[in-house]
Design an enzyme around this catalytic site. Structure first.
Site, PDB file in Angstrom:
ATOM      1  N   PHE A 137      43.164  23.461  49.404  1.00 20.26           N
ATOM      2  CA  PHE A 137      43.405  24.866  49.753  1.00 20.26           C
ATOM      3  C   PHE A 137      42.064  25.490  50.099  1.00 20.26           C
ATOM      4  N   LEU A 139      40.054  28.542  51.084  1.00 16.44           N
ATOM      5  CA  LEU A 139      39.916  29.996  51.251  1.00 16.44           C
ATOM      6  C   LEU A 139      38.429  30.383  51.241  1.00 16.44           C
ATOM      7  N   CYS A 246      49.217  32.892  46.534  1.00 15.26           N
ATOM      8  CA  CYS A 246      49.030  31.526  46.013  1.00 15.26           C
ATOM      9  C   CYS A 246      48.115  31.561  44.791  1.00 15.26           C
ATOM     10  N   ASN A 248      47.870  33.865  42.627  1.00 14.10           N
ATOM     11  CA  ASN A 248      48.635  34.301  41.450  1.00 14.10           C
ATOM     12  C   ASN A 248      49.217  33.096  40.716  1.00 14.10           C
ATOM     13  N   GLN A 287      30.766  28.918   4.135  1.00 15.07           N
ATOM     14  CA  GLN A 287      31.541  30.069   4.624  1.00 15.07           C
ATOM     15  C   GLN A 287      31.215  30.381   6.086  1.00 15.07           C
ATOM     16  N   GLU A 371      39.001  30.898  41.167  1.00 13.38           N
ATOM     17  CA  GLU A 371      40.255  31.662  41.066  1.00 13.38           C
ATOM     18  C   GLU A 371      39.988  33.114  40.682  1.00 13.38           C
ATOM     19  N   THR A 373      36.304  35.453  39.827  1.00 16.83           N
ATOM     20  CA  THR A 373      35.337  35.464  38.713  1.00 16.83           C
ATOM     21  C   THR A 373      35.816  36.434  37.628  1.00 16.83           C
ATOM     22  N   PHE A 391      35.597  47.646  43.896  1.00 18.31           N
ATOM     23  CA  PHE A 391      35.107  46.423  44.530  1.00 18.31           C
ATOM     24  C   PHE A 391      34.050  46.696  45.588  1.00 18.31           C
TER      25      PHE A 391
HETATM   26  P1  TGC Z   1      42.984  44.319  48.725  1.00 16.64           P
HETATM   27  O1  TGC Z   1      42.806  45.475  49.655  1.00 16.64           O
HETATM   28  O2  TGC Z   1      43.057  44.556  47.271  1.00 16.64           O
HETATM   29  O3  TGC Z   1      44.285  43.491  49.154  1.00 16.64           O
HETATM   30  C1  TGC Z   1      44.454  43.010  50.478  1.00 16.64           C
HETATM   31  C2  TGC Z   1      45.912  42.590  50.612  1.00 16.64           C
HETATM   32  O4  TGC Z   1      46.175  41.529  49.678  1.00 16.64           O
HETATM   33  C3  TGC Z   1      47.197  41.955  48.764  1.00 16.64           C
HETATM   34  N1  TGC Z   1      46.841  41.435  47.430  1.00 16.64           N
HETATM   35  C4  TGC Z   1      47.654  40.659  46.722  1.00 16.64           C
HETATM   36  N2  TGC Z   1      48.875  40.173  46.982  1.00 16.64           N
HETATM   37  C5  TGC Z   1      49.432  39.397  46.048  1.00 16.64           C
HETATM   38  N3  TGC Z   1      48.809  39.086  44.883  1.00 16.64           N
HETATM   39  C6  TGC Z   1      47.573  39.541  44.595  1.00 16.64           C
HETATM   40  N4  TGC Z   1      46.975  39.202  43.453  1.00 16.64           N
HETATM   41  C7  TGC Z   1      46.945  40.377  45.529  1.00 16.64           C
HETATM   42  N5  TGC Z   1      45.736  40.993  45.583  1.00 16.64           N
HETATM   43  C8  TGC Z   1      45.688  41.650  46.754  1.00 16.64           C
HETATM   44  C9  TGC Z   1      47.179  43.464  48.797  1.00 16.64           C
HETATM   45  O5  TGC Z   1      48.408  44.000  48.388  1.00 16.64           O
HETATM   46  C10 TGC Z   1      46.889  43.706  50.259  1.00 16.64           C
HETATM   47  O6  TGC Z   1      48.079  43.500  50.978  1.00 16.64           O
HETATM   48  P2  TGC Z   1      48.443  44.396  52.270  1.00 16.64           P
HETATM   49  O7  TGC Z   1      49.773  43.910  52.710  1.00 16.64           O
HETATM   50  O8  TGC Z   1      48.432  45.802  51.776  1.00 16.64           O
HETATM   51  O9  TGC Z   1      47.342  44.123  53.250  1.00 16.64           O
HETATM   52  O10 TGC Z   1      41.846  43.267  49.071  1.00 16.64           O
HETATM   53  P3  TGC Z   1      40.277  43.292  48.838  1.00 16.64           P
HETATM   54  O11 TGC Z   1      39.638  42.759  50.076  1.00 16.64           O
HETATM   55  O12 TGC Z   1      39.838  44.633  48.305  1.00 16.64           O
HETATM   56  O13 TGC Z   1      40.071  42.155  47.711  1.00 16.64           O
HETATM   57  C11 TGC Z   1      40.646  42.244  46.494  1.00 16.64           C
HETATM   58  C12 TGC Z   1      40.068  41.156  45.534  1.00 16.64           C
HETATM   59  C13 TGC Z   1      38.598  41.333  45.324  1.00 16.64           C
HETATM   60  C14 TGC Z   1      40.788  41.382  44.211  1.00 16.64           C
HETATM   61  C15 TGC Z   1      40.361  39.770  46.101  1.00 16.64           C
HETATM   62  O14 TGC Z   1      39.674  39.561  47.270  1.00 16.64           O
HETATM   63  C16 TGC Z   1      40.033  38.664  45.102  1.00 16.64           C
HETATM   64  O15 TGC Z   1      40.801  38.373  44.191  1.00 16.64           O
HETATM   65  N6  TGC Z   1      38.885  37.939  45.281  1.00 16.64           N
HETATM   66  C17 TGC Z   1      38.637  36.739  44.533  1.00 16.64           C
HETATM   67  C18 TGC Z   1      38.797  35.548  45.459  1.00 16.64           C
HETATM   68  C19 TGC Z   1      39.323  34.342  44.754  1.00 16.64           C
HETATM   69  O16 TGC Z   1      39.927  34.408  43.685  1.00 16.64           O
HETATM   70  N7  TGC Z   1      39.154  33.193  45.349  1.00 16.64           N
HETATM   71  C20 TGC Z   1      39.720  31.989  44.825  1.00 16.64           C
HETATM   72  C21 TGC Z   1      39.645  30.871  45.840  1.00 16.64           C
HETATM   73  S1  TGC Z   1      40.703  29.495  45.468  1.00 16.64           S
HETATM   74  C22 TGC Z   1      40.010  28.775  44.144  1.00 16.64           C
HETATM   75  O17 TGC Z   1      39.099  29.228  43.544  1.00 16.64           O
HETATM   76  C23 TGC Z   1      40.637  27.524  43.724  1.00 16.64           C
HETATM   77  S2  TGC Z   1      39.922  26.785  42.344  1.00 16.64           S
HETATM   78  C24 TGC Z   1      41.096  25.646  42.143  1.00 16.64           C
HETATM   79  C25 TGC Z   1      40.972  24.706  41.041  1.00 16.64           C
HETATM   80  O18 TGC Z   1      40.210  23.705  41.153  1.00 16.64           O
HETATM   81  O19 TGC Z   1      41.758  24.859  40.078  1.00 16.64           O
HETATM   82  P1  FAD Z   2      30.120  35.377  44.649  1.00 14.47           P
HETATM   83  O1  FAD Z   2      31.333  35.936  45.241  1.00 14.47           O
HETATM   84  O2  FAD Z   2      28.887  35.241  45.488  1.00 14.47           O
HETATM   85  O3  FAD Z   2      29.813  36.023  43.285  1.00 14.47           O
HETATM   86  C1  FAD Z   2      28.543  35.881  42.610  1.00 14.47           C
HETATM   87  C2  FAD Z   2      28.527  36.880  41.459  1.00 14.47           C
HETATM   88  O4  FAD Z   2      28.651  38.216  41.968  1.00 14.47           O
HETATM   89  C3  FAD Z   2      29.700  36.686  40.486  1.00 14.47           C
HETATM   90  O5  FAD Z   2      29.285  36.939  39.180  1.00 14.47           O
HETATM   91  C4  FAD Z   2      30.684  37.741  40.944  1.00 14.47           C
HETATM   92  O6  FAD Z   2      31.600  38.145  39.934  1.00 14.47           O
HETATM   93  C5  FAD Z   2      29.738  38.862  41.323  1.00 14.47           C
HETATM   94  N1  FAD Z   2      30.396  39.826  42.233  1.00 14.47           N
HETATM   95  C6  FAD Z   2      30.834  39.609  43.499  1.00 14.47           C
HETATM   96  N2  FAD Z   2      31.428  40.705  43.991  1.00 14.47           N
HETATM   97  C7  FAD Z   2      31.356  41.643  43.013  1.00 14.47           C
HETATM   98  C8  FAD Z   2      31.808  42.995  42.897  1.00 14.47           C
HETATM   99  N3  FAD Z   2      32.482  43.621  43.878  1.00 14.47           N
HETATM  100  N4  FAD Z   2      31.556  43.648  41.738  1.00 14.47           N
HETATM  101  C9  FAD Z   2      30.909  43.032  40.723  1.00 14.47           C
HETATM  102  N5  FAD Z   2      30.470  41.763  40.752  1.00 14.47           N
HETATM  103  C10 FAD Z   2      30.702  41.077  41.887  1.00 14.47           C
HETATM  104  N6  FAD Z   2      37.663  27.972  46.533  1.00 14.47           N
HETATM  105  C11 FAD Z   2      38.717  27.647  47.324  1.00 14.47           C
HETATM  106  O7  FAD Z   2      39.036  28.355  48.273  1.00 14.47           O
HETATM  107  N7  FAD Z   2      39.436  26.513  47.088  1.00 14.47           N
HETATM  108  C12 FAD Z   2      39.150  25.667  46.072  1.00 14.47           C
HETATM  109  O8  FAD Z   2      39.835  24.652  45.874  1.00 14.47           O
HETATM  110  C13 FAD Z   2      38.040  25.973  45.233  1.00 14.47           C
HETATM  111  N8  FAD Z   2      37.672  25.125  44.226  1.00 14.47           N
HETATM  112  C14 FAD Z   2      36.522  25.379  43.513  1.00 14.47           C
HETATM  113  C15 FAD Z   2      36.075  24.433  42.589  1.00 14.47           C
HETATM  114  C16 FAD Z   2      34.897  24.649  41.887  1.00 14.47           C
HETATM  115  C17 FAD Z   2      34.381  23.597  40.942  1.00 14.47           C
HETATM  116  C18 FAD Z   2      34.186  25.861  42.064  1.00 14.47           C
HETATM  117  C19 FAD Z   2      32.943  26.124  41.266  1.00 14.47           C
HETATM  118  C20 FAD Z   2      34.632  26.792  42.961  1.00 14.47           C
HETATM  119  C21 FAD Z   2      35.795  26.554  43.728  1.00 14.47           C
HETATM  120  N9  FAD Z   2      36.236  27.472  44.698  1.00 14.47           N
HETATM  121  C22 FAD Z   2      37.314  27.164  45.508  1.00 14.47           C
HETATM  122  C23 FAD Z   2      35.429  28.630  45.017  1.00 14.47           C
HETATM  123  C24 FAD Z   2      35.598  29.802  44.037  1.00 14.47           C
HETATM  124  O9  FAD Z   2      36.833  30.425  44.201  1.00 14.47           O
HETATM  125  C25 FAD Z   2      34.453  30.771  44.269  1.00 14.47           C
HETATM  126  O10 FAD Z   2      33.283  30.142  43.757  1.00 14.47           O
HETATM  127  C26 FAD Z   2      34.669  32.116  43.599  1.00 14.47           C
HETATM  128  O11 FAD Z   2      35.713  32.821  44.221  1.00 14.47           O
HETATM  129  C27 FAD Z   2      33.395  32.980  43.585  1.00 14.47           C
HETATM  130  O12 FAD Z   2      32.783  32.999  44.818  1.00 14.47           O
HETATM  131  P2  FAD Z   2      31.187  32.692  44.953  1.00 14.47           P
HETATM  132  O13 FAD Z   2      30.936  31.422  44.233  1.00 14.47           O
HETATM  133  O14 FAD Z   2      30.853  32.779  46.386  1.00 14.47           O
HETATM  134  O15 FAD Z   2      30.484  33.824  44.143  1.00 14.47           O
END
Ligand code: TGC
Ligand code: FAD
Length: 392
Positions: A137, A139, A246, A248, A287, A371, A373, A391
């Site tokens: 996946f 992103l 996704c 979620n 303790q 997923e 931070t 944000f």
């Molecule tokens: P924002 O304006 O809040 O929202 C934009 C649009 O997205 C919708 N939305 C959601 N919909 C469903 N569930 C959610 N949790 C949603 N959050 C937002 C929202 O309703 C809106 O829709 P629409 O139709 O009105 O346009 O967006 P924003 O740009 O301000 O960002 C919000 C923020 C910061 C919370 C979001 O960008 C975020 O969660 N960032 C973190 C990114 C992240 O979690 N990346 C993960 C990558 S995948 C990964 O890490 C896999 S690890 C896998 C593993 O090995 O287990």
């Molecule tokens: P940044 O976004 O650069 O953040 C750095 C620091 O700044 C953090 O502490 C963060 O909380 C802080 N920060 C950023 N914005 C703000 C704000 N607005 N306010 C306050 N603090 C803020 N991604 C995928 O798409 N698919 C995957 O399968 C996947 N697998 C992963 C597996 C591993 C082992 C790891 C380590 C990461 C993976 N990721 C994946 C990526 C992961 O989702 C990102 O690392 C994560 O979303 C954070 O992004 P970044 O590392 O660029 O940190």
């Protein structure tokens, strides 16, 4: 008076009585597999950074763990709570093993299941459920992690086809995947694409030298003029809500999963404290050690109750994104604290791979970051409380 029997880590408040017989059966089956097939090998897999991902995916497929809470297309269709319990048992072995399953089921398969065409579902879901095809996946990008809205990867129309360019970073399963779900900017906004990894112009390189999630493949994906047919786009969603939906699913698996890592740490630390003698007494008799174990157990029980509650809400289709943030933030934060405290109880032995505690603590550093931070989840809850987004 005889000494009371020590309590096992998750039985202190009898939270298991909240589970159905079927959920306990699934939990016990996964636990037995983890004990016999994963636990004996995991320290070596972590140390070498090499593990049999494809074999494991096949075994997990046979057990019905891949996309297990999805209905149809060869998926098991269990309750969300049962899926959470499976994630918990897998993560009791290692967060990387849970990652393999959660990326496959909750991210790659869920994206196709929820937003895909019938053709995409029929082509990919049955073989992904069986473990014959592995998904990833994409992103995150190198410069767009917490803020995926800004991604640069783009797909442009070329006749009926799409041309995909850009790159993704930190992608779990990336270089072992058969199919990548890739999110890209288009003229209509962010869209998802189902990309076979043997497409010309697609390349994936494993990221080495990780100190965390070593028993997990993490990769960079590069797309150089990858030509995709019109049928590659996920037809049923546009915008960031696609990938966020996704997330979620996967975040839900994590809020259960990390309890497994924390439980393992508490069990290891308790056993160690009962047998390690200093000043002529087991260190469990001090303790200060009992305070550590008690606080770890309390936070573990509370995390477990929260997870079961959210599992029930999810099964009732009432779980809201900010509630998932509550679970992910709290349970990962507590799990990493438990892992670090367990490490202190093991003293010098705690820094080795002979015991699981520092491996779990190191893994949980990634789980704290991926997923969303902890800061992102904190701000999501803050936004729900105040109605104001902090944000930007
Ligand atoms: P924002 O304006 O809040 O929202 C934009 C649009 O997205 C919708 N939305 C959601 N919909 C469903 N569930 C959610 N949790 C949603 N959050 C937002 C929202 O309703 C809106 O829709 P629409 O139709 O009105 O346009 O967006 P924003 O740009 O301000 O960002 C919000 C923020 C910061 C919370 C979001 O960008 C975020 O969660 N960032 C973190 C990114 C992240 O979690 N990346 C993960 C990558 S995948 C990964 O890490 C896999 S690890 C896998 C593993 O090995 O287990
Ligand atoms: P940044 O976004 O650069 O953040 C750095 C620091 O700044 C953090 O502490 C963060 O909380 C802080 N920060 C950023 N914005 C703000 C704000 N607005 N306010 C306050 N603090 C803020 N991604 C995928 O798409 N698919 C995957 O399968 C996947 N697998 C992963 C597996 C591993 C082992 C790891 C380590 C990461 C993976 N990721 C994946 C990526 C992961 O989702 C990102 O690392 C994560 O979303 C954070 O992004 P970044 O590392 O660029 O940190």
């Amino acid at each position: 008076m005889s000494e009371p029997q020590p309590q096992s880590a998750l039985d202190l408040i009898d939270a298991d009585s909240l589970l159905s017989d079927e959920e306990r059966d699934i939990r016990d089956t996964v636990r037995a597999f983890v004990l016999s097939e994963i636990k004996p090998n995991i320290a070596n897999w972590f140390e070498t950074g090499d593990f049999p991902a494809r074999d494991l995916a096949k075994r997990f497929g046979e057990m019905g763990l891949l996309g297990m809470h999805l209905e149809g297309y060869g998926c098991a269709g269990t309750s969300a709570t049962a899926y959470g319990l499976a994630a918990l048992e897998l993560e009791a072995a290692d967060s990387g093993i849970r990652s393999l399953v959660s990326v496959q089921g909750s991210l790659a398969m869920f994206a196709i299941w929820k937003f895909g065409s019938e053709e995409q579902k029929n082509e990919w879901l049955p073989k992904m459920a069986d473990g014959d095809a592995i998904g990833c996946f994409g992103l995150t990008e190198a410069d767009f992690g917490s803020n995926p809205q800004g991604m640069l990867t783009n797909a442009k129309r070329s006749g009926d086809d799409w041309i995909l360019n850009g790159s993704k970073m930190w992608i779990t399963n990336g270089s072992i995947a058969d199919v990548a779900v890739v999110w890209a900017q288009t003229e209509d906004g962010i869209r998802g694409f189902v990309v076979p990894t043997n497409s010309p112009g697609f390349s994936a390189t494993a990221i080495k030298s990780k100190l965390s999630l070593r028993a997990s493949v993490t990769s960079e994906l590069v797309f150089s003029d990858v030509r995709l047919p019109a049928s590659a786009v996920l037809p049923n969603v546009t915008g960031l809500k696609g990938p966020m939906s996704c997330l979620n699913e996967a975040r839900f698996g994590i809020l259960f999963g990390v309890i497994g890592a924390a439980r393992d740490c508490l069990e290891v630390a308790t056993d160690y404290a009962r047998s390690r003698i200093q000043f002529d007494r087991p260190i469990a008799a001090f303790q200060l050690t009992q305070e550590k174990l008690t606080n770890m157990a309390l936070e573990l029980q509370k995390s477990y109750l929260l997870a079961i509650h959210f599992g029930r809400l999810k099964d009732a289709k009432k779980l809201r994104p900010e509630q998932i943030s509550v679970g992910k933030l709290n349970n990962v934060r507590e799990a990493i604290e438990i892992a670090r405290t367990a490490r202190t109880i093991l003293g010098a032995n705690g820094v080795t791979l002979e015991y699981s505690v520092m491996r779990h603590a190191n893994n949980l550093e990634s789980v704290l970051t991926y997923e969303g931070t902890s800061e992102i989840h904190l701000l999501t809850i803050g936004r729900a409380l105040t109605g104001i987004s902090a944000f930007r």
